[in-house]
Design an enzyme around this catalytic site. Structure first.
Site, PDB file in Angstrom:
ATOM      1  N   GLY A  74       4.593   1.269   1.616  1.00 21.43           N
ATOM      2  CA  GLY A  74       5.726   1.500   0.728  1.00 21.43           C
ATOM      3  C   GLY A  74       6.496   2.755   1.091  1.00 21.43           C
ATOM      4  O   GLY A  74       7.692   2.845   0.867  1.00 21.43           O
ATOM      5  N   ALA A  75       5.804   3.710   1.667  1.00 21.07           N
ATOM      6  CA  ALA A  75       6.437   5.007   1.912  1.00 21.07           C
ATOM      7  C   ALA A  75       7.110   5.087   3.266  1.00 21.07           C
ATOM      8  O   ALA A  75       7.883   5.999   3.514  1.00 21.07           O
ATOM      9  CB  ALA A  75       5.400   6.111   1.793  1.00 21.07           C
TER      10      ALA A  75
ATOM     11  N   SER B  73       0.861  -1.181   0.000  1.00 20.15           N
ATOM     12  CA  SER B  73       0.000   0.000   0.000  1.00 20.15           C
ATOM     13  C   SER B  73       0.896   1.230   0.000  1.00 20.15           C
ATOM     14  O   SER B  73       2.094   1.144   0.289  1.00 20.15           O
ATOM     15  CB  SER B  73      -0.870   0.007   1.256  1.00 20.15           C
ATOM     16  OG  SER B  73      -0.070   0.279   2.378  1.00 20.15           O
ATOM     17  N   LYS B  74       0.321   2.361  -0.329  1.00 24.26           N
ATOM     18  CA  LYS B  74       1.101   3.608  -0.360  1.00 24.26           C
ATOM     19  C   LYS B  74       1.816   3.829   0.965  1.00 24.26           C
ATOM     20  O   LYS B  74       3.000   4.143   1.014  1.00 24.26           O
ATOM     21  CB  LYS B  74       0.152   4.795  -0.619  1.00 24.26           C
ATOM     22  CG  LYS B  74       0.141   5.244  -2.053  1.00 24.26           C
ATOM     23  CD  LYS B  74       0.417   6.755  -2.095  1.00 24.26           C
ATOM     24  CE  LYS B  74       0.739   7.241  -3.495  1.00 24.26           C
ATOM     25  NZ  LYS B  74      -0.442   7.415  -4.315  1.00 24.26           N
ATOM     26  N   ARG B  75       1.065   3.612   2.034  1.00 20.08           N
ATOM     27  CA  ARG B  75       1.622   3.876   3.354  1.00 20.08           C
ATOM     28  C   ARG B  75       2.769   2.908   3.677  1.00 20.08           C
ATOM     29  O   ARG B  75       3.840   3.314   4.104  1.00 20.08           O
ATOM     30  CB  ARG B  75       0.518   3.753   4.410  1.00 20.08           C
ATOM     31  CG  ARG B  75       0.883   4.303   5.773  1.00 20.08           C
ATOM     32  CD  ARG B  75      -0.245   4.073   6.768  1.00 20.08           C
ATOM     33  NE  ARG B  75      -0.636   2.675   6.838  1.00 20.08           N
ATOM     34  CZ  ARG B  75       0.015   1.737   7.494  1.00 20.08           C
ATOM     35  NH1 ARG B  75       1.105   2.049   8.160  1.00 20.08           N
ATOM     36  NH2 ARG B  75      -0.398   0.488   7.507  1.00 20.08           N
TER      37      ARG B  75
END
Ligand code: GLU
Length: 459
Positions: free
Chosen positions: A241-242, A237-239
């Protein structure tokens, strides 16, 4: 061949988990082969690159203790060199100026799409020999036919048809070089022997190889790492991955645990899970990198973290715990040595943050919340007062002495040990969980224990 690896992040965000894994693998391989590990900041995209991101990457590398032998090099400081190589390619007829307007390219693209063809430049300016007025980009003359084949060290033999590859733009109309070109010049100049990077770059590799060959350079060897998936086996997910490696620090993960976790995200050596750094360096092999994507496993990270908290030099763990205590605003000057806290708590917590949160009572003031108060019933006032009096008079403050006092008072008042120990724990720590009671009281200290028992008795 002397081994040279490089980690080449674009400074458009933090050092995230995927980047850190690439950095670790590059670092490990260079260390293993007595080679060189280079850090290169790919900051040519001036719109998206920031100084904060550069700093975040450097901080992340520093925290993980991944030292580099050369660099950081900054691509924005190498424009003269890119210009030089660009001019050389144009002079040798291996690259050309393309004057096609945006409108023409858009129309071309639309027509190709309509015919369900893959959009690509049609080569109109390829054979144009005279200069023209007006803006231009520079394109690389990709070989028109044949294939680019290479042996990926992870994936095995790969081959791409040249007809699939465009005449790539290597310099924009403002003269700035593009990504694939700067990477090629740098890998060539820096004598990189092994490019280890994420497999999101796999389509760039044949283009880069073609440019390297046009320059008369021998392409490096390539190893493309499979993706990292979320714990559910789906795309990160974006979170997820970030999240930066520094978030892991803030959550109380030890860098050694994170490195161990990262090395296993896509590489294995039998079914071994724990690797000391020295062992990692010795055992790491590019050819043992898994082809299949690896999934994050937060449970395993916590398990590793606890392992390292328990087995690392407690002084070192204490140094890191200090940072977390400070973050909570706890003054650890007056109270037990942090190294003793580490020894007492490491069996019962999974992160340094948790250790810090559960150790505040050793230093600061405590409160009794409603739940804790339930343990402090009136009939315990007498035994608790007895414990207080006897502990205050204890000549030698030791866990053994404390233990004797508690068992003595429990016997005297015909209480089971637990029936006294738990309220005592609540009275002294404000909560219901702590290391064994004698050890807890010992660490809290004689004077503080008496004060807190007074505080509890006054409720
Ligand atoms: N700068 C690229 C990135 O951050 C990596 C380029 C490479 O490793 O070749 O994705």
């Amino acid at each position: 061949m002397s081994v040279v690896t490089r980690f080449a992040p674009s400074p458009t965000g933090h050092l995230h988990i995927g980047g850190a894994r690439v950095a670790l693998y590059c670092w490990l391989y260079a260390r293993k082969m007595n080679g060189k590990f280079i850090l290169r900041i790919e900051d040519t995209d001036t719109e998206r690159s920031t100084q904060e991101s550069v700093q975040a990457i450097l901080d992340g590398m520093h925290w993980l203790n991944l030292g580099y032998d050369e660099g950081p090099y900054y691509q924005t400081k190498r424009f003269d060199r890119y210009r030089e190589v660009l001019d050389q390619l144009v002079k040798e007829g291996k690259a050309y100026r393309c004057y096609c307007s945006k409108e023409r390219l858009e129309a071309l693209r639309a027509k190709q799409m309509e015919k369900k063809e893959k959009p690509r430049y049609d080569g109109l300016c390829r054979e144009r020999h005279e200069s023209q007025p007006g803006p231009f980009v520079v394109r690389f003359k990709n070989p028109p036919d044949g294939a680019v084949a290479f042996e990926d060290l992870v994936r095995g033999q790969l081959s791409f048809n040249n007809t699939e590859l465009d005449d790539l733009i290597i310099a924009r109309s403002d003269g700035t070089p593009t990504y694939n070109f700067t990477v090629v010049v740098d890998d060539w100049d820096m004598k990189v022997s092994h490019v280890i990077r994420g497999d999101d770059h796999i389509n760039n590799t044949p283009r880069q190889i073609n440019i390297l060959r046009a320059l008369g350079a021998t392409p490096p060897l390539y190893a493309h790492l499979p993706m990292i998936l979320g714990p559910d086996g789906k795309r990160l997910s974006k979170r997820e991955g970030a999240s930066s490696v520094m978030d892991y620090r803030d959550e109380g993960i030890l860098p050694e645990a994170l490195l161990n976790y990262l090395v296993r995200l896509g590489w294995s050596h039998g079914d071994q899970e724990i690797f000391a750094l020295r062992e990692m360096i010795m055992l790491f092999e590019i050819k043992e990198i898994n082809k299949a994507p690896a999934a994050l496993n937060p449970e395993k990270l916590l398990w590793l973290n606890q392992h390292y908290m328990k087995t690392q030099d407690p002084e070192e763990v204490a140094r890191r715990l200090y940072w977390h205590m400070e973050k909570l605003g706890i003054d650890t000057e007056k109270g037990p040595a942090l190294v003793d806290i580490v020894k007492a708590q490491c069996e019962r917590v999974k992160t340094l943050k948790e250790m810090a949160e559960k150790s505040c009572f050793f230093y600061g003031d405590i409160d009794y919340d409603a739940k804790a108060r339930e343990h402090l019933t009136p009939e315990l006032a007498q035994p608790l007062a007895a414990v207080r009096d006897q502990l205050s008079q204890l000549a030698e403050w030791s866990p053994e002495g404390i233990h004797q006092v508690i068992t003595g008072v429990a016997e005297q008042h015909q209480l089971k040990l637990g029936k006294l120990a738990q309220p005592l724990r609540v009275a002294v720590t404000g909560g219901t969980v702590s290391p064994p009671i004698d050890q807890t009281l010992y660490l809290v200290g004689q004077e503080r224990v008496a004060n807190r028992l007074n505080q509890a008795l006054s409720l």
